[in-house]
Design a protein around this motif. Structure first.
Motif, PDB file in Angstrom:
ATOM      1  N   UNK A  85      22.060  -5.864   0.951  1.00 53.19           N
ATOM      2  CA  UNK A  85      21.091  -5.858   2.225  1.00 53.19           C
ATOM      3  C   UNK A  85      22.332  -5.103   3.211  1.00 53.19           C
ATOM      4  N   UNK A  86      22.726  -3.878   3.479  1.00 48.38           N
ATOM      5  CA  UNK A  86      23.780  -3.153   4.788  1.00 48.38           C
ATOM      6  C   UNK A  86      24.120  -1.529   4.513  1.00 48.38           C
ATOM      7  N   UNK A  87      24.568  -0.822   5.910  1.00 51.22           N
ATOM      8  CA  UNK A  87      24.847  -0.120   5.585  1.00 51.22           C
ATOM      9  C   UNK A  87      25.710   1.056   4.799  1.00 51.22           C
ATOM     10  N   UNK A  88      26.523  -0.289   3.799  1.00 46.82           N
ATOM     11  CA  UNK A  88      27.358   0.194   3.432  1.00 46.82           C
ATOM     12  C   UNK A  88      26.906   0.725   1.466  1.00 46.82           C
ATOM     13  N   UNK A  89      25.490  -0.384   1.075  1.00 45.43           N
ATOM     14  CA  UNK A  89      24.396   0.288  -0.056  1.00 45.43           C
ATOM     15  C   UNK A  89      23.606   1.775   0.251  1.00 45.43           C
ATOM     16  N   UNK A  90      23.629   2.268  -0.921  1.00 44.07           N
ATOM     17  CA  UNK A  90      22.591   3.157  -0.519  1.00 44.07           C
ATOM     18  C   UNK A  90      21.153   2.545  -0.669  1.00 44.07           C
ATOM     19  N   UNK A  91      19.984   2.899   0.001  1.00 44.85           N
ATOM     20  CA  UNK A  91      18.992   2.621  -0.444  1.00 44.85           C
ATOM     21  C   UNK A  91      18.086   2.772  -1.498  1.00 44.85           C
ATOM     22  N   UNK A  92      16.879   2.317  -1.611  1.00 48.04           N
ATOM     23  CA  UNK A  92      16.134   2.702  -3.247  1.00 48.04           C
ATOM     24  C   UNK A  92      15.772   1.992  -3.845  1.00 48.04           C
ATOM     25  N   UNK A  93      15.050   1.483  -5.064  1.00 48.94           N
ATOM     26  CA  UNK A  93      14.197   1.253  -5.966  1.00 48.94           C
ATOM     27  C   UNK A  93      15.503   0.307  -6.008  1.00 48.94           C
ATOM     28  N   UNK A  94      15.114  -0.895  -6.003  1.00 43.43           N
ATOM     29  CA  UNK A  94      16.118  -2.096  -6.821  1.00 43.43           C
ATOM     30  C   UNK A  94      15.014  -3.296  -7.434  1.00 43.43           C
ATOM     31  N   UNK A  95      14.940  -2.799  -8.564  1.00 39.87           N
ATOM     32  CA  UNK A  95      13.986  -4.424  -9.411  1.00 39.87           C
ATOM     33  C   UNK A  95      14.834  -5.444  -9.482  1.00 39.87           C
ATOM     34  N   UNK A  96      13.795  -6.487 -10.538  1.00 35.45           N
ATOM     35  CA  UNK A  96      14.511  -8.363 -11.051  1.00 35.45           C
ATOM     36  C   UNK A  96      14.509  -7.459 -11.764  1.00 35.45           C
ATOM     37  N   UNK A  97      15.686  -7.894 -12.407  1.00 39.28           N
ATOM     38  CA  UNK A  97      16.429  -7.327 -13.980  1.00 39.28           C
ATOM     39  C   UNK A  97      15.834  -8.037 -14.980  1.00 39.28           C
ATOM     40  N   UNK A  98      15.074  -7.840 -16.143  1.00 40.72           N
ATOM     41  CA  UNK A  98      14.262  -8.577 -16.771  1.00 40.72           C
ATOM     42  C   UNK A  98      15.264  -9.904 -17.629  1.00 40.72           C
ATOM     43  N   UNK A  99      16.218  -9.223 -17.904  1.00 42.89           N
ATOM     44  CA  UNK A  99      17.536 -10.336 -18.745  1.00 42.89           C
ATOM     45  C   UNK A  99      18.764 -11.085 -17.346  1.00 42.89           C
ATOM     46  N   UNK A 100      19.053 -12.452 -17.160  1.00 49.19           N
ATOM     47  CA  UNK A 100      19.756 -12.325 -16.592  1.00 49.19           C
ATOM     48  C   UNK A 100      21.223 -12.219 -16.449  1.00 49.19           C
ATOM     49  N   UNK A 101      21.658 -11.074 -15.676  1.00 50.31           N
ATOM     50  CA  UNK A 101      23.321 -10.678 -15.807  1.00 50.31           C
ATOM     51  C   UNK A 101      24.329 -11.386 -14.499  1.00 50.31           C
TER      52      UNK A 101
END
Length: 113
Positions: A85-101
């Motif tokens: 979460x900062x200005x260096x990343x592109x904003x948008x939809x980021x859901x919790x993954x169904x499986x952990x990785x």
């Protein structure tokens, strides 16, 4: 003489056993880790302007990841999200993954080569 067929109590639910899923419940340690997140969402967040770069918000993401993946894995996912979460990343939809990785999986993009 006719044979009587057993009548199902709920015929609309017949064969429906695989599709019924209960909502995941947090583990006891994850439940304790959810307390400060709930406090933030109820007592602090309403007084701040909405400024989250992602959907769902970071607090909603943390709560869902702790509930879905448990204390250790959910905490890892929540911290990883906060670091993005900062200005260096592109904003948008980021859901919790169904499986952990350990690696971040972008929705719609495979990490397998």
């Amino acid at each position: 003489m006719s044979e009587q067929q057993p009548v199902a109590e709920h015929p609309e639910r017949a064969g429906d056993h695989e599709t019924t899923h209960a909502a995941p419940r947090p583990t006891p340690v994850a439940w304790i880790l959810l307390l400060p997140i709930r406090f933030y969402r109820k007592a602090i967040s309403p007084f701040l302007p909405p400024m989250c770069r992602f959907y769902p918000s970071c607090s909603a993401y943390a709560a869902e990841s702790l509930t879905k993946h448990g204390a250790a894995r959910g905490s890892y996912l929540a911290v990883r999200r906060l670091l993005r979460c900062g200005p260096w990343t592109e904003p948008g939809r980021d859901p919790v993954p169904e499986t952990f990785s350990l690696r971040r999986q972008t929705p719609g993009i495979s990490t397998e080569e």
